[in-house]
Enzyme design. Structure first.
Site, PDB file in Angstrom:
ATOM      1  N   ASP A   1     -25.943 -21.190  16.702  1.00  0.00           N
ATOM      2  CA  ASP A   1     -24.950 -22.030  16.672  1.00  0.00           C
ATOM      3  C   ASP A   1     -25.432 -23.628  16.976  1.00  0.00           C
ATOM      4  OD1 ASP A   1     -25.390 -21.434  19.210  1.00  0.00           O
ATOM      5  OD2 ASP A   1     -23.444 -20.260  19.534  1.00  0.00           O
TER       6      ASP A   1
ATOM      7  N   ASN B   1     -15.802 -15.924  28.972  1.00  0.00           N
ATOM      8  CA  ASN B   1     -14.711 -15.720  28.296  1.00  0.00           C
ATOM      9  C   ASN B   1     -15.096 -14.655  27.207  1.00  0.00           C
ATOM     10  OD1 ASN B   1     -15.796 -16.835  26.249  1.00  0.00           O
ATOM     11  ND2 ASN B   1     -14.270 -18.652  25.955  1.00  0.00           N
TER      12      ASN B   1
ATOM     13  N   HIS C   1     -17.119 -14.493  24.730  1.00  0.00           N
ATOM     14  CA  HIS C   1     -17.509 -15.207  23.472  1.00  0.00           C
ATOM     15  C   HIS C   1     -18.792 -14.800  23.186  1.00  0.00           C
ATOM     16  CE1 HIS C   1     -19.017 -19.507  24.951  1.00  0.00           C
ATOM     17  NE2 HIS C   1     -19.848 -18.504  25.084  1.00  0.00           N
TER      18      HIS C   1
ATOM     19  N   GLU D   1     -15.120 -17.929  19.938  1.00  0.00           N
ATOM     20  CA  GLU D   1     -14.077 -17.905  21.037  1.00  0.00           C
ATOM     21  C   GLU D   1     -12.874 -16.922  21.085  1.00  0.00           C
ATOM     22  OE1 GLU D   1     -15.300 -19.286  23.368  1.00  0.00           O
ATOM     23  OE2 GLU D   1     -15.661 -21.620  23.408  1.00  0.00           O
TER      24      GLU D   1
HETATM   25  C1  F6R Z   1     -25.538 -19.885  22.735  1.00  0.00           C
HETATM   26  C2  F6R Z   1     -24.635 -19.120  22.375  1.00  0.00           C
HETATM   27  C3  F6R Z   1     -23.574 -18.769  23.473  1.00  0.00           C
HETATM   28  C4  F6R Z   1     -24.062 -18.406  24.835  1.00  0.00           C
HETATM   29  C5  F6R Z   1     -23.106 -18.218  25.984  1.00  0.00           C
HETATM   30  C6  F6R Z   1     -23.830 -18.061  27.476  1.00  0.00           C
HETATM   31  O1  F6R Z   1     -26.293 -20.081  21.549  1.00  0.00           O
HETATM   32  O2  F6R Z   1     -24.178 -18.773  21.406  1.00  0.00           O
HETATM   33  O3  F6R Z   1     -22.637 -17.728  23.057  1.00  0.00           O
HETATM   34  O4  F6R Z   1     -25.022 -17.412  24.770  1.00  0.00           O
HETATM   35  O5  F6R Z   1     -22.226 -19.288  26.094  1.00  0.00           O
HETATM   36  O6  F6R Z   1     -24.291 -19.053  27.699  1.00  0.00           O
HETATM   37  P1  F6R Z   1     -25.561 -19.110  28.965  1.00  0.00           P
HETATM   38  O7  F6R Z   1     -26.664 -18.216  28.473  1.00  0.00           O
HETATM   39  O8  F6R Z   1     -25.817 -20.461  29.321  1.00  0.00           O
HETATM   40  O9  F6R Z   1     -24.643 -18.563  30.026  1.00  0.00           O
END
Ligand code: F6R
Length: 256
Positions: A67, A136, A138, A143
């Site tokens: 992303d 959450n 994701h 989301e």
């Molecule tokens: C990042 C991504 C997100 C993160 C998630 C956890 O490329 O796709 O799904 O993996 O938000 O973020 P962290 O690792 O910062 O807790």
């Protein structure tokens, strides 16, 4: 799903790196799916170490990131392009022309999304995808309540995601509200997936991912349906799991 519970972040990162090393040794021209955020940083450090020690090379590999924020230029300090340059790409021999990250500033983001999936397909599909998980639930920036059929697309970030990611920005008002993300379908088409989770703030999402219904309300729950997922979870992130009950459903290994 294969669940590996490990002591801490370091062990999680090491175990994940071992799976990447095995993947590259088996198939040097692997297509790797990569993630950003705090979770995979230790994995990248380990992979850079293995690369520096001459154990692996990325010269025949291809990488697709999950992303990017909509509206951030590549060089923006918080862009995921920049994250990947600083934390991984400039430190290994993965050729620049095979480092793919969706553009958050494409004139036509819908076309960019469509072309991103086409590019993944043209490279043979993703062999090994690493995922973090949001509080959450994701995966990527899919989301809650998005359709499982979604391919790469533009998503509106949740309030909670914006709050969580504000730590990387000077002010919460500077966090983009939109992102371009591989969809759940794109992720599910990967041949193998590693999901990483560390820290007790991920505990509830992990519990729901493994013990709850398969529902778009908790996007990571879809991974219960994938034939080849390894979840590497540290003790803090596993703290809400009822291991005895889950042992009937999954293969679980505990820290030694
Ligand atoms: C990042 C991504 C997100 C993160 C998630 C956890 O490329 O796709 O799904 O993996 O938000 O973020 P962290 O690792 O910062 O807790």
């Amino acid at each position: 799903m294969n669940i590996i519970i490990v002591k801490d972040y370091e062990e999680m990162s090491r175990k994940a790196a071992h799976l990447f090393v095995a993947q590259l040794l088996n198939k040097p021209n692997s297509v790797l799916g990569l993630a950003t955020g705090s979770t995979p940083m230790g994995l990248y450090k380990e992979l850079i170490r293995f690369y520096n020690e001459g154990m692996i090379s990325f010269k025949s590999a291809t990488a697709f990131n999950l992303d990017e924020y909509v509206g951030l230029e590549k060089e923006h300090p918080q862009s995921y392009w920049r994250f990947m340059q600083e934390n991984f790409f400039t430190k290994v021999d993965l050729p620049v022309e095979r480092q793919f990250i969706p553009s958050g500033v494409a004139e036509d983001i819908t076309l960019e999304s469509y072309n991103y999936d086409k590019k993944i397909t043209s490279k043979g599909g993703i062999d090994l995808q690493v995922l973090g998980i949001g509080r959450n639930g994701h995966i990527g920036f899919n989301e809650p309540d998005l359709k499982f059929e979604a391919r790469t697309h533009v998503v509106k970030l949740d309030e909670q995601t914006i709050e969580d990611n504000a730590r990387f920005f000077k002010d919460i008002s500077l966090v983009p509200t939109l992102a371009i993300s591989m969809g759940v379908k794109t992720i599910m088409q990967s041949r193998s997936i590693i999901l990483l989770a560390s820290g007790k703030e991920k505990g509830e999402a992990i519990m729901k991912m493994l013990s709850g219904n398969i529902t778009p309300e908790l996007p990571a729950s879809v991974l219960q349906l994938h034939p080849s997922v390894t979840a590497i979870i540290d003790l803090a992130a596993a703290s809400m799991l009822d291991i005895a009950a889950l042992e009937d459903l999954y293969q679980i290994s505990m820290p030694s």
